[in-house]
Design a protein around this motif. Structure first.
Motif, short mmCIF file in Angstrom:
data_model
loop_
_atom_site.label_atom_id
_atom_site.label_comp_id
_atom_site.label_asym_id
_atom_site.label_seq_id
_atom_site.Cartn_x
_atom_site.Cartn_y
_atom_site.Cartn_z
N ASN B 84 0.81 -1.20 0.00
CA ASN B 84 0.00 0.00 0.00
C ASN B 84 0.86 1.26 0.00
O ASN B 84 0.35 2.36 0.17
N LYS C 45 -5.76 6.30 6.48
CA LYS C 45 -5.15 5.07 5.96
C LYS C 45 -4.57 4.25 7.11
O LYS C 45 -4.64 3.02 7.11
N GLY C 48 -7.29 2.48 8.75
CA GLY C 48 -7.69 1.35 7.90
C GLY C 48 -6.74 0.17 8.07
O GLY C 48 -7.16 -0.98 8.18
N ARG C 82 -9.31 -3.04 -2.42
CA ARG C 82 -9.97 -1.72 -2.32
C ARG C 82 -9.11 -0.75 -1.54
O ARG C 82 -8.96 0.40 -1.91
N PHE C 83 -8.53 -1.24 -0.45
CA PHE C 83 -7.69 -0.43 0.42
C PHE C 83 -6.55 0.17 -0.39
O PHE C 83 -6.10 1.28 -0.16
N ASN D 38 -12.22 3.75 3.86
CA ASN D 38 -11.73 3.92 2.49
C ASN D 38 -12.51 5.00 1.76
O ASN D 38 -11.95 5.79 1.00
#
Lengths: 86, 86, 86, 86
Positions: B84, C45, C48, C82-83, D38
């Motif tokens: 990420n 983020k 998340g 998706r992240f 998100n």
């Protein structure tokens, strides 16, 4: 980032991608392969940032100075949005 | 994503990177080069996602079933964080 | 990241977003506002990533141990994709 | 993206972040919370893109027209790099 620097980086990335193919061939551990994939992707992003940099400093700047920057600005913003993964 | 599929994708990415070198050589327009760079980076990300997928479905799952998942889970989460872009 | 830690982070992010509204109201310099926007997005983020972490360590692990991990693994991989912004 | 549009979006994001706090409080399913996180992060990114857009169209363009674009261009490129998560 001049032309020679760009080419050097791209050649190194090409070598990395070939190295990843070898790792897949030899059934290397997937997390190790993933590390190389991330590293090649980051190197490509750096090349992209270098291209964007040169574009703004030359094309966009000159167009604005010549009073015709609108189209270049549109194009630049679209490129930044794509670059950012949308 | 099986081994053959991974290799096909990696070979295509290698070809893309070579194509980008040609574009730089021929002084193609920087926004067009950037588009190809973004496309190759996205293709690499898809390969990374495929590797992560296989890793969770096989290595991580088996380790947990054998009662020794802790280390694999740590490793997976670190890989997701790096993937990420951190 | 426990519940209290998550709540603290989310409250701080809420405060950041309110601060950004004030900056917009007061016509602050756009690059300074953008810096705050990036900082709030990075903090989200991190939240998340914390949620994903807890999910793998608990829900996914337990499901696999109980022999019913397939669905959780599918869901996890979709969330990671998706992240990662796809 | 004008000032009113920016404020509307930021107010909506603030509401989303408050909603996420409620979900955490009520021990909602982590994947559902992650989906909201998100979504809020993507909304912030869109605000950032809007700010960048306005900045290029106004500040950067005017500075270049006045022959003093160098500093603005440096600043813009640094912001694009940060925006892109480095």
């Amino acid at each position: 980032m001049n032309k020679k620097d760009l080419q050097d980086r791209l050649r190194r990335i090409e070598g990395q991608v070939r190295g990843i193919q070898r790792m897949v061939d030899e059934d290397k551990y997937c997390i190790d392969i993933l590390t190389q994939v991330n590293s090649a992707a980051a190197a490509l992003k750096a090349v992209g940032m270098g291209l964007l940099d040169g574009h703004v400093r030359h094309c966009v700047k000159e167009s604005i100075e010549q009073g015709s920057g609108e189209e270049k600005i549109e194009e630049l913003l679209a490129a930044v949005a794509r670059f950012n993964g949308r």
